[in-house]
Design a protein around this motif. Structure first.
Motif, short mmCIF file in Angstrom:
data_model
loop_
_atom_site.label_atom_id
_atom_site.label_comp_id
_atom_site.label_asym_id
_atom_site.label_seq_id
_atom_site.Cartn_x
_atom_site.Cartn_y
_atom_site.Cartn_z
N TYR A 42 0.12 4.24 4.63
CA TYR A 42 -0.38 3.73 5.30
C TYR A 42 1.05 2.99 6.48
CZ TYR A 42 -4.76 2.45 2.98
OH TYR A 42 -5.84 3.21 2.38
N ALA B 44 -6.29 -6.22 -1.49
CA ALA B 44 -4.92 -5.16 -2.05
C ALA B 44 -3.60 -6.26 -1.89
CB ALA B 44 -4.54 -4.04 -0.96
N THR C 199 -8.61 0.62 -2.28
CA THR C 199 -6.92 -0.14 -2.67
C THR C 199 -7.54 -1.61 -2.49
OG1 THR C 199 -8.10 -1.23 -0.52
CG2 THR C 199 -6.43 1.19 0.18
N LEU D 63 0.66 -1.19 -0.07
CA LEU D 63 -0.31 0.11 -0.26
C LEU D 63 0.57 1.34 0.02
CD1 LEU D 63 -2.61 -1.01 2.55
CD2 LEU D 63 -3.16 -0.76 0.81
#
Length: 343
Positions: free
Chosen positions: A35, A299, A153, A31
């Motif tokens: 994050y 994701a 995502t 990600l």
């Protein structure tokens, strides 16, 4: 994560030093920096490594020290071991290693189970391994975002997108995913790994070590087994797609052997054993379905299915079937029939 070799005291044992990332640099690889992960995860991982090895010696790399200021864990070097995901992609895994994995996690669950621990000991375990930022990430990226249509995502191929309606337009899938999330968050059953997939296990011939235990917390034991079996199921579809039917069928045996070995060693339970085990397998099916779906629509994908869109579509169907049928699945054999559409 940087790894550095070293020596401790007078021993000849090679060590590796695992340095936790700095606060702004430590993030989910799939990600990016939006994050970040809490730096406290190093402490959780160290405590979990100690707990796991105390319960089942050899289940994890031996730990030598943790420096909370520098956020450094010094642990056993596993240079002779190989990443299980890479091995299983190549069609390499022994039955003994499969049993070793299942036995270790069963003993960890057994020794740190609500049915075995006193109330003060259970309270202490909950204090050490409660709801952390990483558990919240699991809640979001396993049970919530992959089941949310148009979540930014999520990512999947055009071929998979043509079948995403099997999840997003199926009220039973969405409702049962919510039920599994509730079990994940509320069932304080035993100490679990929390991220048990083939990429978090190292193998050497018939031996296996559990790795990356920073997601450890007190939760449902079926989550660990569900995630592990889900990864074996995805391997099945990879090898069927590659034309390696012989090894694909072996992954079915791996799932059955995992269940058999687990129940032989996980002897802590609440209520009557037969009812407990049947409910456990039902939860395994639900968690396996969630894990498969999130690895295809969410994701974080798995290397096993990358570049194999038709295999991903087939695996997605398995995940959907397991979630829908979870309340009718009370044996690993039945789980296999539904996951693989066997007759």
């Amino acid at each position: 994560m940087a790894c550095v070799g070293g020596l401790v005291g007078d021993t000849d044992q090679f060590l590796r030093v695992v340095r936790s990332h700095a606060h702004l640099e430590d993030n989910l690889a799939c990600l990016g920096p939006e994050y970040p992960l809490a730096v406290e995860r190093g402490s959780v991982e160290f405590q979990a490594l100690v707990k796991f090895n105390t319960a089942s010696p050899g289940s994890c790399p031996r730990t030598y020290f943790y420096d909370s200021t520098a956020r450094i864990i010094c642990m056993e070097d596993l240079r002779s071991y190989k990443d299980l995901r890479r091995e299983i992609i190549q069609g390499v895994l022994s039955d003994e290693a499969v049993k070793c994995i299942a036995k270790h996690i069963a003993i960890v669950h057994r020794q740190n189970h609500v049915a075995k621990l006193s109330t003060p000991d259970m309270e202490a375990l909950l204090k050490l391994f409660g709801y952390t930022d990483l558990v919240q990430l699991t809640e979001q990226f396993v049970f919530t975002k992959p089941f949310t249509k148009d979540d930014p995502t999520n990512k999947f191929s055009e071929e998979v997108s043509m079948h995403a309606h099997l999840v997003y337009d199926n009220p039973q899938v969405l409702a049962n995913a919510e039920k599994m999330k509730k079990v994940f968050l509320e069932k304080k059953e035993c100490l679990i790994h929390g991220d048990l997939h083939t990429g978090s296990i190292m193998v050497c011939n018939d031996s296996a070590k559990l790795m990356d235990i920073e997601f450890a917390f007190v939760g449902p034991g079926a989550f660990d087994i569900g995630c592990l079996i889900a990864n074996y199921i995805m391997s099945y579809y990879q090898h069927m797609s590659d034309g390696n039917r012989q090894f694909a069928y072996r992954t079915i045996d791996f799932c059955k052997l995992t269940g058999k070995t687990y129940f032989e060693n996980m002897t802590s339970y609440t209520g009557d054993m037969d009812g407990y085990n049947k409910n456990f397998v039902s939860e395994v099916a639900g968690f396996a379905g969630c894990e498969i779906i999130r690895r295809i629509l969410g994701a974080a994908h798995v290397e096993d299915l990358e570049g194999r869109p038709l295999a991903a579509v087939d695996a997605l169907g398995a995940g959907v079937r397991l979630i829908v049928a979870k309340d009718r699945i009370d044996t690993v054999d039945r789980l296999m029939v539904i996951a693989h559409m066997l007759t």
